[in-house]
Design a protein around this motif. Sequence first.
Motif, short mmCIF file in Angstrom:
data_model
loop_
_atom_site.label_atom_id
_atom_site.label_comp_id
_atom_site.label_asym_id
_atom_site.label_seq_id
_atom_site.Cartn_x
_atom_site.Cartn_y
_atom_site.Cartn_z
N LEU A 100 0.83 -1.20 0.00
CA LEU A 100 0.00 0.00 0.00
C LEU A 100 0.87 1.25 0.00
O LEU A 100 0.61 2.21 -0.75
N ASN A 101 1.90 1.26 0.84
CA ASN A 101 2.79 2.42 0.89
C ASN A 101 3.46 2.66 -0.46
O ASN A 101 3.48 3.78 -0.98
N ASP A 102 4.03 1.60 -1.02
CA ASP A 102 4.82 1.73 -2.25
C ASP A 102 3.98 2.25 -3.41
O ASP A 102 4.44 3.06 -4.21
N VAL A 103 2.76 1.76 -3.52
CA VAL A 103 1.94 2.10 -4.68
C VAL A 103 1.23 3.44 -4.50
O VAL A 103 1.16 4.24 -5.44
N LEU A 104 0.72 3.73 -3.31
CA LEU A 104 -0.20 4.85 -3.16
C LEU A 104 0.43 6.14 -2.65
O LEU A 104 -0.07 7.23 -2.97
N LEU A 105 1.49 6.05 -1.89
CA LEU A 105 2.01 7.26 -1.25
C LEU A 105 2.93 8.04 -2.17
O LEU A 105 3.70 7.47 -2.93
N GLY A 106 2.81 9.37 -2.11
CA GLY A 106 3.68 10.23 -2.90
C GLY A 106 3.31 10.32 -4.37
O GLY A 106 4.10 10.79 -5.18
N ARG A 107 2.10 9.89 -4.72
CA ARG A 107 1.69 9.91 -6.12
C ARG A 107 0.99 11.22 -6.47
O ARG A 107 0.41 11.89 -5.61
N SER A 108 1.00 11.55 -7.75
CA SER A 108 0.31 12.75 -8.21
C SER A 108 -1.19 12.49 -8.24
O SER A 108 -1.66 11.34 -8.19
N ASN A 109 -1.96 13.56 -8.35
CA ASN A 109 -3.41 13.41 -8.46
C ASN A 109 -3.79 12.63 -9.72
O ASN A 109 -4.72 11.82 -9.70
N ALA A 110 -3.08 12.88 -10.81
CA ALA A 110 -3.36 12.16 -12.06
C ALA A 110 -3.06 10.67 -11.89
O ALA A 110 -3.83 9.81 -12.35
N ASP A 111 -1.95 10.35 -11.23
CA ASP A 111 -1.63 8.94 -10.95
C ASP A 111 -2.75 8.30 -10.14
O ASP A 111 -3.17 7.17 -10.43
N MET A 112 -3.20 9.00 -9.11
CA MET A 112 -4.20 8.42 -8.22
C MET A 112 -5.51 8.17 -8.95
O MET A 112 -6.15 7.12 -8.78
N ALA A 113 -5.91 9.11 -9.79
CA ALA A 113 -7.14 8.93 -10.56
C ALA A 113 -7.02 7.72 -11.49
O ALA A 113 -7.96 6.92 -11.63
N ALA A 114 -5.86 7.57 -12.12
CA ALA A 114 -5.65 6.45 -13.04
C ALA A 114 -5.64 5.12 -12.29
O ALA A 114 -6.22 4.13 -12.75
N ILE A 115 -5.01 5.09 -11.12
CA ILE A 115 -4.96 3.86 -10.32
C ILE A 115 -6.36 3.45 -9.89
O ILE A 115 -6.74 2.28 -10.00
N LYS A 116 -7.14 4.40 -9.40
CA LYS A 116 -8.49 4.07 -8.94
C LYS A 116 -9.36 3.56 -10.09
O LYS A 116 -10.10 2.58 -9.94
N ALA A 117 -9.25 4.20 -11.25
CA ALA A 117 -10.05 3.78 -12.40
C ALA A 117 -9.63 2.39 -12.88
O ALA A 117 -10.48 1.53 -13.17
#
Length: 294
Positions: free
Chosen positions: A83-100
């Motif tokens: 969870l730390n490696d994938v989700l922390l420190g990511r950009s908003n665009a990264d986070m939107a892409a990951i969730k989708a």
Amino acid sequence: MKGFGTDEKTLIHVLVSKDALQVDVLRAAYKKEHGRDLIADIASETGGNLEEVLLAMVRGPLAQDCHVLRTGMAGPGTDEEALNDVLLGRSNADMAAIKACYTKTYRRNLEADLKSELSMKTERLFLMVVAGTRAESSAPVVPQQVEQDVLEIYKATEGKTGTDELLVCQILSSRNDAQIGAIAQLYEQKYRRSLEAVIKAEFSGHMERALLHQLRTGTDRAGRDASLLEDSMAGMGTKERLLLNRAVRAHWDKTHMQRVKAAYRAKFHKDLGASIRNETSGDFEAALLGVIGE
């Protein structure tokens, strides 16, 4: 494998030399020429850690991140490092892409899965993170805001009895990397103690590791990743899945990978490639060395 032969070294060479876009083109070309799925063929023709490295390469960065998340939350227990490696420190665009991608691939909601896996203030931290409301990377460092953030962090930690964990979480989850770097620098100038030392003293467990990950993303991203790679090899036994996931994640940005290798050498006085050779063997070793560009 038809089209590649059965030589694992050929598979390794072909896949580790490709960037994310080239991997997508390769998968499509393989499907068109052979009428078969490259991921399915690799899974049937290889095994163990070699299979995991090759599949991580073929999935590409986004799908692999989602795979790591789902694997980390499936079954009993939670892989907090995933969870730390994938989700922390990511950009908003990264986070939107990951969730989708997570929803499309697994027909699941990432926020709901995090709620089921985490609890209390650590859950609140990760819900802040996946909300994707960080300052954009283009947002400037405003000295007055930095001073206010530093004061708020001090008052929430060293400057009071007890710790206001959520206030620290909110600041580190909403500022961009440059702003976090400025906060860390001013904090040490003002209070003669590093913010990293404060977090280590005031927090523990998963929350401590998560906040340190966020902080280090802003202060020294290459050093952060060098330490994460070392942590996956240090001590008794190598955490092989953690090592390969971290190596592959750094692999996609070749410039960053070179910085990570330089930081690793500076921090640990040895080469990353030498450490991988000491800790792994066979085709898995060859694949990881290819991933880091050696």
